[in-house]
Design an enzyme around this catalytic site. Structure first.
Site, short mmCIF file in Angstrom:
data_model
loop_
_atom_site.label_atom_id
_atom_site.label_comp_id
_atom_site.label_asym_id
_atom_site.label_seq_id
_atom_site.Cartn_x
_atom_site.Cartn_y
_atom_site.Cartn_z
N LYS A 167 0.98 -1.24 -0.08
CA LYS A 167 0.11 0.10 -0.13
C LYS A 167 0.99 1.26 0.04
O LYS A 167 1.53 1.51 0.90
CB LYS A 167 -0.89 -0.03 1.42
CG LYS A 167 -2.02 1.19 1.15
CD LYS A 167 -2.43 1.62 2.45
CE LYS A 167 -1.62 2.74 3.05
NZ LYS A 167 -1.52 3.76 2.48
N THR A 220 6.79 7.70 13.45
CA THR A 220 6.83 7.07 14.58
C THR A 220 5.49 7.14 15.26
O THR A 220 5.15 5.90 15.72
CB THR A 220 7.62 7.86 15.59
OG1 THR A 220 9.14 7.91 14.89
CG2 THR A 220 7.76 7.12 17.05
N GLU A 240 10.30 1.39 10.15
CA GLU A 240 11.23 2.02 9.92
C GLU A 240 10.57 3.27 10.08
O GLU A 240 9.82 3.89 9.39
CB GLU A 240 11.78 2.15 8.37
CG GLU A 240 12.30 0.69 8.02
CD GLU A 240 13.84 0.64 8.71
OE1 GLU A 240 14.53 1.46 9.20
OE2 GLU A 240 14.25 -0.57 8.81
N CYS A 274 14.15 10.44 5.59
CA CYS A 274 14.20 10.06 7.01
C CYS A 274 15.77 10.18 7.52
O CYS A 274 15.72 10.54 8.67
CB CYS A 274 13.74 8.46 7.05
SG CYS A 274 14.78 7.29 6.06
N GLU A 371 11.64 16.26 14.39
CA GLU A 371 11.99 16.07 12.99
C GLU A 371 11.30 16.98 12.05
O GLU A 371 10.04 17.21 11.99
CB GLU A 371 11.39 14.81 12.75
CG GLU A 371 11.92 14.26 11.29
CD GLU A 371 11.45 13.05 11.01
OE1 GLU A 371 10.02 12.67 11.08
OE2 GLU A 371 12.04 12.24 10.30
#
Ligand code: NAD
Length: 497
Positions: A167, A220, A240, A274, A371
């Site tokens: 997906k 996350t 990940e 990332c 982030e």
């Protein structure tokens, strides 16, 4: 653009609903992708389950199929890259590199050995470990590298004998749908399925009773939900996730020499990477020079629509990310940051933001602590290396890091103190290769992808113990001079292209 369909059971499937896809360079919808409902997801999962038994049996056929898949995608590279740039925003050259990378991963996994490991073969008996596939893999990908990160899952999962339902992100479904269409003639029906739809489809997929393994890349917060959804069934899960990757510039570094590597380590794909450098800790002695060099690179970077020749940075991929970066830069300035380059959105349609370098920021300001996942880099001054290491590690994340210096041994010693899944000296993210494990510590993930480690994560070990070696089973391979005792899988890099 021609409407793309989902791939389920080797055939086209139109969506029960539709999903608008936005061109981030214009902020306007330019295509509609299918949106699967629950029944359609059930059909895809059943197709994958139905294909599993035959697919797991023939390793040579799987290797050949991965090579054929790489050939088909490589032949379609120009079209796939154009679609990728249209939906994701990245410059065409980077879109091409992403598709080429996906082909590299398919070829790499076609070449890796997944042999049984014989641990005993003597007069007392025989013991062997095989690596068995798990069944249906639910693969869920984000929008920043939709094809590469999708194929990082698909290639090892298929190689190990699993079947897959993939997906893509609702922001960037098109290229992945096109990959599904292209691979229909290459892979047996049901082995590789692609479904698209909004976020709840990801939640249904992660919790689906037929999924034995979930491979997730994304935020996350979403990773936590995926893990929670796996509990009742004890699904095998890899995550990940996000990062807040530090770069430490030591007092002996030469800013003029390192600035370019550091800049692109932070700004490639507009920082939507990332493992991008998300904060720089620079020794006070090098601060002014480094800021000047980074600001010059930011000022010179060519920003524009990804399909235009010479463009180095496209738009951000979606409006959420565009607003987030704008907000974090504004917050930093409000807390006293100095703008050394850039500073805000570009005055044009689409989600364009200037590449931005900020100084005068400290830990505790959001753009340092969180982030940002965008083209804005905070530069933090330090006086003491121990303090820089403590601040670099002072986060819940642990994806990657880098140390920059003219003294390799000193830099390596500092690098060893950083708590993350990958750390490089005088480069950032250089360990992103098919033959090296990639994964985050702490909140940056669970498990690893890539290399034989990633491949093994799509298997479970099964031990066979018999009084003597059965006829159809391998014996202990003869040891080459200087070899360790026999081990399954290839040595890292042995089969890397
Ligand atoms: P996201 O978590 O919002 O979405 C990722 C995928 O999960 C999408 O396909 C989405 O539809 C799906 N999803 C949403 N809700 C779900 C749920 N409850 N259950 C299952 N799936 C669900 O992330 P994003 O915004 O697409 O990507 C950005 C994030 O991804 C950043 O935090 C970035 O750091 C991270 N990322 C990590 C890596 C890595 O390898 N560590 C690589 C790329 C991106």
């Amino acid at each position: 653009m021609t409407e793309l369909s989902m791939t389920v059971g080797g055939a086209a499937l139109a969506g029960a609903g539709g999903l608008e896809v936005i061109d981030p360079a214009t902020a306007e919808a330019f295509a509609t992708a299918p949106a699967a409902d629950r029944d359609q997801l059930d059909t895809a999962m059943a197709a994958a389950q139905g294909a599993f038994d035959a697919w797991r049996r023939d390793d040579d056929a799987r290797r050949a199929a991965l090579l054929a898949a790489a050939d088909v995608l490589a032949a379609a590279l120009p079209t796939l890259a154009t679609t990728l740039t249209a939906e994701q925003g990245k410059p065409l050259a980077e879109a091409r590199a992403e598709i080429a990378g996906a082909c590299l991963w398919l070829r790499y996994y076609a070449g890796v050995e997944l042999r049984p490991e014989v641990v005993q073969d003597d007069s007392r008996g025989y013991a062997r470990i095989t690596r068995n596939p798990l069944g249906v893999v639910a693969a869920i990908a984000p929008w920043n590298f939709p094809v590469a990160l999708g194929l990082w899952k698909v290639a090892p999962a298929l190689r190990a004998g699993n079947t897959v339902v993939l997906k893509p992100s609702p922001d960037t479904p098109l290229t992945t749908l096109a990959v599904g269409e292209l691979l229909r003639p290459v892979l047996p029906a049901g082995v590789f399925n692609v479904v698209s739809g909004p976020d709840p489809l990801g939640a249904w997929l992660a919790a689906h009773p037929l999924a034995r393994r979930v491979s997730f890349t994304g935020a996350t917060a979403t990773g936590r939900k995926v893990l929670a959804a796996s509990v009742d069934d004890l699904k095998r899960v890899s995550l990940e996730l996000g990062g807040n990757d530090p770069a430490i510039v030591l007092p002996d570094a030469d800013p003029a020499r390192i600035a370019e590597g550091l800049f692109w380590g932070a700004f490639r794909n507009n920082g939507q990477f990332c493992l991008a450098v998300k904060r720089v800790y620079v020794h006070r002695r090098r601060h002014a020079e480094l800021v000047e060099a980074l600001a010059a690179l930011a000022g010179a970077a060519v920003v524009g629509p990804g399909h235009v020749d010479g463009v180095q940075l496209g738009p951000l991929t979606n409006v959420r990310q565009f607003r987030r970066v704008t907000e974090l830069v504004g917050d930093a300035v409000h807390h006293g940051a100095t703008v050394a380059a850039g500073g805000g959105p570009l005055d044009r349609p689409g989600y364009f933001h200037e590449p931005t370098v900020l100084t005068g920021v400290e830990d505790g300001v959001r753009i340092v602590d969180e982030e940002q996942f965008g083209p804005a880099l905070p530069i933090v001054v330090y006086d003491d290396v121990d303090d820089a290491v403590a601040r670099a590690n002072g986060t819940s994340f642990g994806l990657t890091a880098s140390v920059w210096s003219s003294d390799l041994d000193h830099a390596t010693a500092v690098a060893a103190r950083l708590d993350c899944g990958q750390v490089c000296v005088n480069a950032h993210g250089a360990g992103l290769r098919p033959d090296l494990p990639f994964g985050g510590h702490r909140w940056s993930g669970l498990g690893v992808e890539n290399g034989r480690w990633g491949l093994e994560s799509f298997t479970e070990p099964q031990v066979l113990v018999t009084p003597a070696r059965p006829a159809a089973n391998p014996g202990t391979p003869p040891a080459a001079p200087g070899d360790e005792p026999p081990a399954g899988g290839s040595a890292p890099g042995e089969t890397a292209p």
